[in-house]
Design a protein around this motif. Structure first.
Motif, PDB file in Angstrom:
ATOM      1  N   ASP B 296       0.833  -1.198   0.000  1.00  0.00           N
ATOM      2  CA  ASP B 296       0.000   0.000   0.000  1.00  0.00           C
ATOM      3  C   ASP B 296       0.873   1.256   0.000  1.00  0.00           C
ATOM      4  O   ASP B 296       1.435   1.659   1.012  1.00  0.00           O
ATOM      5  CB  ASP B 296      -0.902  -0.051   1.239  1.00  0.00           C
ATOM      6  CG  ASP B 296      -1.837   1.138   1.314  1.00  0.00           C
ATOM      7  OD1 ASP B 296      -1.745   2.046   0.466  1.00  0.00           O
ATOM      8  OD2 ASP B 296      -2.667   1.139   2.238  1.00  0.00           O
ATOM      9  N   ARG B 297       0.932   1.857  -1.157  1.00  0.00           N
ATOM     10  CA  ARG B 297       1.736   3.038  -1.381  1.00  0.00           C
ATOM     11  C   ARG B 297       1.375   4.166  -0.422  1.00  0.00           C
ATOM     12  O   ARG B 297       2.244   4.820   0.165  1.00  0.00           O
ATOM     13  CB  ARG B 297       1.417   3.462  -2.823  1.00  0.00           C
ATOM     14  CG  ARG B 297       2.229   4.496  -3.437  1.00  0.00           C
ATOM     15  CD  ARG B 297       1.580   4.887  -4.774  1.00  0.00           C
ATOM     16  NE  ARG B 297       1.539   3.733  -5.702  1.00  0.00           N
ATOM     17  CZ  ARG B 297       0.921   3.765  -6.879  1.00  0.00           C
ATOM     18  NH1 ARG B 297       0.294   4.865  -7.290  1.00  0.00           N
ATOM     19  NH2 ARG B 297       0.923   2.699  -7.640  1.00  0.00           N
ATOM     20  N   THR B 298       0.089   4.394  -0.278  1.00  0.00           N
ATOM     21  CA  THR B 298      -0.361   5.508   0.551  1.00  0.00           C
ATOM     22  C   THR B 298      -0.006   5.282   2.022  1.00  0.00           C
ATOM     23  O   THR B 298       0.361   6.221   2.739  1.00  0.00           O
ATOM     24  CB  THR B 298      -1.872   5.695   0.367  1.00  0.00           C
ATOM     25  OG1 THR B 298      -2.100   6.077  -0.987  1.00  0.00           O
ATOM     26  CG2 THR B 298      -2.402   6.783   1.284  1.00  0.00           C
ATOM     27  N   ALA B 299      -0.102   4.048   2.455  1.00  0.00           N
ATOM     28  CA  ALA B 299       0.268   3.746   3.842  1.00  0.00           C
ATOM     29  C   ALA B 299       1.750   4.036   4.066  1.00  0.00           C
ATOM     30  O   ALA B 299       2.141   4.589   5.099  1.00  0.00           O
ATOM     31  CB  ALA B 299      -0.046   2.286   4.167  1.00  0.00           C
ATOM     32  N   PHE B 300       2.581   3.687   3.107  1.00  0.00           N
ATOM     33  CA  PHE B 300       4.013   3.995   3.234  1.00  0.00           C
ATOM     34  C   PHE B 300       4.238   5.496   3.315  1.00  0.00           C
ATOM     35  O   PHE B 300       4.981   5.987   4.167  1.00  0.00           O
ATOM     36  CB  PHE B 300       4.800   3.404   2.058  1.00  0.00           C
ATOM     37  CG  PHE B 300       6.272   3.739   2.102  1.00  0.00           C
ATOM     38  CD1 PHE B 300       7.163   2.912   2.770  1.00  0.00           C
ATOM     39  CD2 PHE B 300       6.770   4.899   1.514  1.00  0.00           C
ATOM     40  CE1 PHE B 300       8.519   3.225   2.839  1.00  0.00           C
ATOM     41  CE2 PHE B 300       8.117   5.230   1.576  1.00  0.00           C
ATOM     42  CZ  PHE B 300       8.997   4.390   2.244  1.00  0.00           C
ATOM     43  N   PHE B 310      10.724   2.197  -0.280  1.00  0.00           N
ATOM     44  CA  PHE B 310       9.443   1.556  -0.603  1.00  0.00           C
ATOM     45  C   PHE B 310       9.661   0.524  -1.703  1.00  0.00           C
ATOM     46  O   PHE B 310       9.917   0.873  -2.854  1.00  0.00           O
ATOM     47  CB  PHE B 310       8.436   2.620  -1.043  1.00  0.00           C
ATOM     48  CG  PHE B 310       7.084   2.066  -1.392  1.00  0.00           C
ATOM     49  CD1 PHE B 310       6.347   1.349  -0.451  1.00  0.00           C
ATOM     50  CD2 PHE B 310       6.533   2.252  -2.655  1.00  0.00           C
ATOM     51  CE1 PHE B 310       5.090   0.834  -0.763  1.00  0.00           C
ATOM     52  CE2 PHE B 310       5.281   1.746  -2.978  1.00  0.00           C
ATOM     53  CZ  PHE B 310       4.562   1.034  -2.029  1.00  0.00           C
ATOM     54  N   ALA B 311       9.567  -0.744  -1.323  1.00  0.00           N
ATOM     55  CA  ALA B 311       9.818  -1.838  -2.264  1.00  0.00           C
ATOM     56  C   ALA B 311       8.692  -2.851  -2.131  1.00  0.00           C
ATOM     57  O   ALA B 311       8.853  -3.924  -1.544  1.00  0.00           O
ATOM     58  CB  ALA B 311      11.171  -2.487  -1.976  1.00  0.00           C
ATOM     59  N   PRO B 312       7.515  -2.517  -2.671  1.00  0.00           N
ATOM     60  CA  PRO B 312       6.364  -3.402  -2.494  1.00  0.00           C
ATOM     61  C   PRO B 312       6.645  -4.787  -3.072  1.00  0.00           C
ATOM     62  O   PRO B 312       7.269  -4.894  -4.142  1.00  0.00           O
ATOM     63  CB  PRO B 312       5.244  -2.691  -3.250  1.00  0.00           C
ATOM     64  CG  PRO B 312       5.919  -1.773  -4.213  1.00  0.00           C
ATOM     65  CD  PRO B 312       7.210  -1.372  -3.546  1.00  0.00           C
ATOM     66  N   LEU B 313       6.175  -5.814  -2.372  1.00  0.00           N
ATOM     67  CA  LEU B 313       6.493  -7.187  -2.779  1.00  0.00           C
ATOM     68  C   LEU B 313       5.573  -7.636  -3.916  1.00  0.00           C
ATOM     69  O   LEU B 313       4.762  -8.539  -3.764  1.00  0.00           O
ATOM     70  CB  LEU B 313       6.377  -8.121  -1.566  1.00  0.00           C
ATOM     71  CG  LEU B 313       6.957  -9.526  -1.714  1.00  0.00           C
ATOM     72  CD1 LEU B 313       8.412  -9.459  -2.111  1.00  0.00           C
ATOM     73  CD2 LEU B 313       6.788 -10.311  -0.431  1.00  0.00           C
ATOM     74  N   ASN B 314       5.722  -6.979  -5.048  1.00  0.00           N
ATOM     75  CA  ASN B 314       4.963  -7.377  -6.245  1.00  0.00           C
ATOM     76  C   ASN B 314       5.968  -7.692  -7.364  1.00  0.00           C
ATOM     77  O   ASN B 314       7.144  -7.929  -7.091  1.00  0.00           O
ATOM     78  CB  ASN B 314       3.983  -6.270  -6.632  1.00  0.00           C
ATOM     79  CG  ASN B 314       4.684  -4.943  -6.829  1.00  0.00           C
ATOM     80  OD1 ASN B 314       5.864  -4.892  -7.187  1.00  0.00           O
ATOM     81  ND2 ASN B 314       3.973  -3.858  -6.573  1.00  0.00           N
TER      82      ASN B 314
ATOM     83  N   THR C 293     -14.248  -5.523   1.217  1.00  0.00           N
ATOM     84  CA  THR C 293     -13.540  -5.805   2.472  1.00  0.00           C
ATOM     85  C   THR C 293     -12.060  -5.474   2.420  1.00  0.00           C
ATOM     86  O   THR C 293     -11.319  -5.811   3.350  1.00  0.00           O
ATOM     87  CB  THR C 293     -13.683  -7.295   2.850  1.00  0.00           C
ATOM     88  OG1 THR C 293     -12.933  -8.070   1.915  1.00  0.00           O
ATOM     89  CG2 THR C 293     -15.127  -7.746   2.849  1.00  0.00           C
ATOM     90  N   ARG C 294     -11.615  -4.856   1.346  1.00  0.00           N
ATOM     91  CA  ARG C 294     -10.197  -4.495   1.292  1.00  0.00           C
ATOM     92  C   ARG C 294      -9.821  -3.601   2.463  1.00  0.00           C
ATOM     93  O   ARG C 294     -10.636  -2.817   2.938  1.00  0.00           O
ATOM     94  CB  ARG C 294      -9.904  -3.758  -0.033  1.00  0.00           C
ATOM     95  CG  ARG C 294      -9.951  -4.672  -1.232  1.00  0.00           C
ATOM     96  CD  ARG C 294      -9.701  -3.885  -2.511  1.00  0.00           C
ATOM     97  NE  ARG C 294     -10.808  -2.989  -2.834  1.00  0.00           N
ATOM     98  CZ  ARG C 294     -10.765  -2.061  -3.792  1.00  0.00           C
ATOM     99  NH1 ARG C 294      -9.653  -1.910  -4.509  1.00  0.00           N
ATOM    100  NH2 ARG C 294     -11.816  -1.301  -4.059  1.00  0.00           N
ATOM    101  N   LEU C 295      -8.597  -3.706   2.914  1.00  0.00           N
ATOM    102  CA  LEU C 295      -8.175  -2.931   4.075  1.00  0.00           C
ATOM    103  C   LEU C 295      -7.757  -1.512   3.689  1.00  0.00           C
ATOM    104  O   LEU C 295      -7.752  -0.618   4.524  1.00  0.00           O
ATOM    105  CB  LEU C 295      -7.000  -3.621   4.772  1.00  0.00           C
ATOM    106  CG  LEU C 295      -7.323  -4.986   5.392  1.00  0.00           C
ATOM    107  CD1 LEU C 295      -6.067  -5.596   5.987  1.00  0.00           C
ATOM    108  CD2 LEU C 295      -8.385  -4.850   6.476  1.00  0.00           C
ATOM    109  N   ASP C 296      -7.409  -1.323   2.438  1.00  0.00           N
ATOM    110  CA  ASP C 296      -6.773  -0.082   2.010  1.00  0.00           C
ATOM    111  C   ASP C 296      -7.830   0.945   1.607  1.00  0.00           C
ATOM    112  O   ASP C 296      -8.416   0.876   0.538  1.00  0.00           O
ATOM    113  CB  ASP C 296      -5.839  -0.410   0.836  1.00  0.00           C
ATOM    114  CG  ASP C 296      -5.099   0.807   0.342  1.00  0.00           C
ATOM    115  OD1 ASP C 296      -5.353   1.922   0.824  1.00  0.00           O
ATOM    116  OD2 ASP C 296      -4.261   0.623  -0.562  1.00  0.00           O
ATOM    117  N   ARG C 297      -8.009   1.901   2.475  1.00  0.00           N
ATOM    118  CA  ARG C 297      -8.995   2.959   2.315  1.00  0.00           C
ATOM    119  C   ARG C 297      -8.785   3.738   1.016  1.00  0.00           C
ATOM    120  O   ARG C 297      -9.724   4.004   0.267  1.00  0.00           O
ATOM    121  CB  ARG C 297      -8.795   3.885   3.517  1.00  0.00           C
ATOM    122  CG  ARG C 297      -9.744   4.965   3.714  1.00  0.00           C
ATOM    123  CD  ARG C 297      -9.209   5.848   4.847  1.00  0.00           C
ATOM    124  NE  ARG C 297      -9.015   5.097   6.104  1.00  0.00           N
ATOM    125  CZ  ARG C 297      -8.434   5.621   7.183  1.00  0.00           C
ATOM    126  NH1 ARG C 297      -7.978   6.864   7.179  1.00  0.00           N
ATOM    127  NH2 ARG C 297      -8.303   4.891   8.266  1.00  0.00           N
TER     128      ARG C 297
END
Lengths: 484, 484, 484, 484
Positions: B296-300, B310-314, C293-297
């Motif tokens: 989640d980019r925004t959470a970071f 930021f290195a999302p595991l995708n 139900t996704r967690l990411d607002r």
């Protein structure tokens, strides 16, 4: 205040995570050695573990206190009670932040106060912790983490010092010290919660209940050992020393290491995946141990790597591995990958750290196809035992405990408890075939694998002992081979 | 014969397990470094891996051949084609069982024959393997493992030697060698299966299809690069060198290590679980790297450990980590435990072995509560970019590739491809705020985290670039900052 | 005796499994509706559940007693106390094996005795169970399962009858009855363990501790509500009725259904996997509910199926779904398959049984590519709120609880608690844009999705309310829109 | 174009997902009935399944085409070749969107063209699909989905019409039709990929390879059946009809249902968790079937619910359940929860939909303790068979296939293939004990459980038949009991 009781089902061991939500700090009492389990729980609750405490020098598992101190720099609280033989040595040698506790000492985790209470008996240095939730407005304790002092319906056995640690003549003085500790316990208020160090299934007491917590008042009323202590010292000493089960031999090692300091793990040992070809190199060797963790006894008997020990990954795993694996022996596992983590944790909790490699059970099939034959051990029933009774080249070996043996056994059966075979096997004849039995076939399966590993000709009596009286004579009395 | 194509989705890489059921032997072609994945599959099929082979010195991942040789003593088959710069050095130095192959050499795995075919172009030493199922009664091959020579609908790019390995002037000669290899390929029978080294998503070719296998005849008909090669050499060279995407910088390192020998892993690195307190020690440091793998980019952007990347595991994880992490830097992960194994495997596959510790995302909350503030990076939309355009203390930084930039960009935007920021960031002004954008916000998110780590004042344009033309002017042409 | 406390973290609910190992029988007190969870635990312990009991007619979840009776034919023990409005009706109508209990009644599960104690206050019919381990030799109880009477550090709120069930004027009489029950409680022995029906996080009390168990003596000393009851009735009534949080609206439904009998499930509802094409048919409909139900607002706001409700699968899920979904509405889920079981269980536990279909979040991407546009909701910060304050076509909507609002809010902000929006939304203007905020953005996210679903023009203030005072004026006092 | 081969290891069945990335559409060829597996893969690839196709009326599993049409409204493509007995009936009766295909018909999925090719032999209506990637610029096909026409190294057997569907005299004409189809196949270009309907392990051919794909040119060269077809019709007919294994009896049911239309599932059947008490009601009943899916043969023999069938959840599960469970019988499972989904899927794939309940293996222990005795079946070795040979009240029953029996068996052993026991058991004596053996004990274990269920006195010969010749006489020739 946050309170979490954390249960290790295999060792029937309880650790306690107690945290102050106001400051975010937490302590673990009596942690096991794979401490990541506690860190994960604390983190998920928004807490950080800043301290650990031990109730006593454990005999049945290695403590995680040193690991915590080393890895996370937490503060360590340990007992300074007991005589010179019962002092924690490791904590003074490193660069640790520690406090040695005496009876009555207190310290705080956030707004929670812990107070040490000296409770000797199970061990001389044993302390318990009274926990007071100052932040919640209390000025008296909510509960007591009693370690191996008071269990639900039982007391921690005072005979281990002698029977496991080998200190001759220690049992009775220990029992008397425990009697005194119980007298003090009886002074505590009834309402106090009791948070014990073990639950049902542990070898640290004889009648542990399957209820996780209790109270002072309830134990005062219904704990048979405490009831006896109310009657008198002499009755108590007799009561508490009678009929305690034989402790596994590895207990002595645990005592030593918990005192000197368990080796630092850092992370869990990470065995390497082996191919069938590498199993060839392990076949038949006794300088290493291959533990076959499959649950299916019959499958093991039908085909296993020569020299491997049958150690099914069930509740008996710590007892089997603690009794059958020599200290520092390199360990290889036959285990399904999904169970590997669980197996490794069980091993390191009792100090078996040299877990070098593993292979999945399927690799045994490749081995068998390509590289060499698997071993097999014949299975028989008790009617075969009867049939063999008068044949000269066969002996019947009963691997149950001596008390079980005395209550009734096959005529002329030898007796060595399966947990002592590693050190006593040379009392057995090696020129005759051993028909190995126990009560159900479970202990005998592992015992037979160990004897085969050691070169004895064996067969497994895979049968219930309760079938024997219908087949042959049941006799009572002392074994032909004495137990330790 | 047993044939299994094994796909690494993140690197879009295919390895091949080919086994002879009659003898129980198997070979892996082009294994990745975490070789347990192949051993498990082989064991479950009743096979033992007794050999490995490589098609060429890979640039996009570290080979598992040495690991196999070291751990399991398998036989290694490698190319001895190409000039002195393209010789495997590691295999000659250890006590390995190996054979260096020249064009036409054959060897057997059980009753399966493999024949090396020299296919230079992508690299000078590149070989492919013709596989013949002698045990199945065949005397001609069933298929060809083509590595990075022929893909489904594409060819392996011949420019990497120059653009990634930095050998100036190598592109065109390589393209000509590839042209010759294609001519030989066209001599092969139509029916032959083609088993390529990469599928859709790899940076090793420009138009890889999402079909896992193909045939000589089909590629002869429809592979655009091969079609061009049928037309003529000149057309082919022009075609094949045009518009290849910029290779990630870490490719050069892979080449070097695959030649000299990747370090032996033994087992996967096992990072230690960290508590919030230990995150304090990592905060803001640039001698280590904290990779935050949350998706989640925004959470970071809202809160992350100071200095973390930021290195999302995708699917972009190898590119981001390969481009943003300096060689040998100790690595710490913010990762959910359930994804830890996957993250570690992804890292070691590109030689990032020093994975020292990890914390779960929840620990960031504990950190924030207890120890210090998390960092944040402001998010804006392209309308803010417009608003800021004429403000002196702001620069717009476009981190897309140069070809994307040239096709249309924000007026006066700077351009450095996100994969080159680590080596080129000092071309950027450090006294003005950088509004970082890409095409979607994905690349810019990681880039912004890197720039913040390096001390630049940044904001993230978390917006689709396709929104820009509705907001401001779209201009074409060369960037203000030149790319390497 | 075996004792297991079973926690539902989302509802902060405790059920209790109490079994007699001698006879293999067990009872569950206050089971939830998905009873397989208890059967699995009992079976693994070698026990069979032969009875269930309830402490009272629950308001926050549907009871599993009827399900147990119907599926497994267990004996049911329910209260027959309270007036005619508080009688279990379902149990008399089927062919159930049941006993209605009055104060002082006892029954046995194997060698364990349970005794009903009438403890009205939270509800008129409320009973608690004193548990005596006769088989363990006790003749006094070990503990008391107190349901929603006594919690750790709190009492069950006596206002629900009025505030949730809508019985006007019931609060004070209930509080007085609770006062009487506490007086009786104070007669119990200090040592008795207290096993409450809820832990920290429940809406059934105001200050539940994060300690799972307590004792009579400890609560006598430190439970603030009980301390007040020791002072006097008047003080107690004032204390206990002050500042109770607003109960979710679905509580009334739970009461009704637990009385009349929750529908029989048999097995869990099993929603059907939907493709993107089928999402088209659900788009924008308000006769069904799509729960995302996704967690990411932020991901939801950026793109969601038109008409869908943001219901992240975290601890707020029961409150959101209980407040936002109309009874009997067909429910569709956007949920990752691995979380599907958890989501379904959470829904049926509060009576939302019509879970018809689900799609994985990836299907939204396919929908967006192929079938139609996803909806988006703009996100703003509080500085935008400030900027919009004087603009006529915008209203600020504060969806926090009224007590939070009163303590400080944005000038002229409207107030409707997010849990009441479904029934009160027509008090809102529909011709002006609503900027929706709460304390953190969490409640406002779901509220904004609901308002968008209902046709209101909305934007989400995705910001911390604690930032507001730095930006604009903070005013106190009554809301412009009255709460119920 | 996206291409995915999807393997069901238990049925050795391949389905194919082929999608056009440009339009987001995809087709599944030969889907199984639990279609969610395909929807998940497609969704993750950003595709929507808009069509399904079948190569023929399958005999070994129920098709998912109708399920797809009913649930997701996809377009259905089916063969209209073959005579009146081989017409799909279901598709005409509902409100389905379908096209019936004749040889040469084409249709498109996005930019991908599929062309039906009539390939009778295995069945009269059999078609294959030539797949052309128009979007990729091709005007000739890339591959052919051949269903049960051409396998890797084999052809689909033409005898099933007679041996499974019971059409007397059909074998030879079918073989001739197959011969003609092969002639047409030989006209196809060598380069064409062949995507077969089955891999190694299926009962639909005799020598399927463990290579998942092949090409026309390779099969032309090395497929023994095709090689024979090149020689001549007569040789081919002889070759192809010789030595085909006996098909399982449930094949006839599959044919019928795939023609008339498999029942619509909607979602998977969801068996209810049972307690030990409910097992009592199932004990010994033959109007329902309890399938014990434990893998451990010896554990089953030692104790199982009376009347239950030993059906270990391994690769033989479809054969055992397809042969031992009567159509429409209510099914109960003894299965670990983690394997439940897998077991249910395996059952519904062959039309065993009435999966009503399940219990975990631990519940057998509770049953044994509390409610009644488990059954046991004695295990013996071949030496006991020898010992019993001359005893009048014992018969030896060989449950291997007749061809195995003929090659060598125990003197006077009866023979009924285990897959035919359900319909032929009354040919067996019921007044004598049956010693049941096979080649390894695997088939005999299930057979012994079935015979015990049906009331026959049995013992299991849990031994390898290869041990017999060392123990007793090996004779060849016809069985005492004829096979069907």
């Amino acid at each position: 205040m946050l309170f979490r009781q954390i249960f290790d089902e295999r060792l029937a061991q309880y650790a306690y995570l107690i945290g102050c939500q106001a400051t975010g700090e937490a302590i673990v009492i009596d942690p096991e050695r794979d401490i990541d389990q506690y860190v994960k729980i604390a983190t998920a609750e928004g807490l950080e573990i800043t301290a650990v405490a031990e109730t006593h020098i454990h005999a049945d598992f290695l403590s995680g206190s040193r690991e915590f101190a080393e890895q996370h720099g937490v503060k360590v609280y340990l007992s300074d009670e007991g005589d010179a033989d019962w002092k924690y040595e490791w904590v003074k040698k490193g660069n640790y932040d520690y406090t040695l506790l005496h009876d009555g000492d207190t310290f705080k985790i956030g707004n929670i106060e812990l107070k040490a209470v000296h409770t000797p008996g199970h061990t001389p240095e044993h302390i318990a912790f009274l926990v007071t939730d100052l932040g919640g407005g209390a000025d008296e304790p909510m509960g007591m983490a009693t370690g191996d002092f008071v269990f639900v319906g039982d007391l921690g056995r005072p005979d281990l010092l002698e029977s496991a640690a080998g200190v001759a003549g220690a049992m009775e003085p220990s029992a008397k010290r425990l009697f005194e500790s119980v007298q003090d316990f009886l002074e505590l208020p009834d309402y106090l919660q009791i948070w014990p160090g073990h639950g049902a299934g542990s070898a640290c007491g004889k009648a542990l209940g399957a209820v996780p917590e209790t109270t002072v008042g309830y134990e005062r009323r219904y704990n048979p050992a405490i009831r006896t202590a109310i009657t008198g010292e002499e009755e108590f000493v007799d009561y508490i020393l009678e009929g305690q089960p034989e402790p596994p031999l590895y207990f002595a090692r645990m005592k030593r290491d918990n005192k000197l300091g368990p080796a630092i793990l850092g992370t869990l040992p990470q065995p390497r995946l082996l191919t069938a070809r590498e199993l060839v190199k392990l076949s038949g060797r006794i300088d290493i141990v291959v533990l076959d963790t499959r649950l299916d006894r019959t499958a093991f008997m039908a085909g296993h790597l020569p020299g491997s020990v049958f150690a099914p990954l069930n509740k008996s795993f710590p007892t089997i591995t603690g009794s059958y694996v020599e200290e520092n022996a390199p360990i290889y596992l036959i285990v399904e990958e999904k169970n590997l983590d669980e197996a490794v944790r069980s091993l390191i909790r009792i100090g078996l750290d040299h877990v070098v490699g593993y292979a999945e059970p399927d690799a045994l099939l490749v081995y068998d196809e390509t590289h060499g034959k698997l071993n097999s051990i014949e299975e028989v029933k008790f009617d075969s035992v009867k049939a063999h009774q008068n044949i000269h080249d066969v002996e019947i070996l009963d691997v149950r405990g001596i008390s079980e043996y005395k209550e009734g056994h096959v005529p002329d059966a030898l007796n060595v408890a399966h947990t002592r075979l590693l050190v006593r096997h040379d009392e057995l004849p090696s020129d005759r075939r051993l028909l190995v039995h126990c009560g159900t076939g479970a202990r005998a399966s592992s015992a037979a694998s160990l004897l085969a590993r050691l070169g004895y000709p064996v067969a497994l009596v895979n049968d219930e002992f309760e079938n024997w009286p219908r087949i042959g004579e049941l006799v009572t009395g002392e074994p032909k081979l004495a137990t330790a």
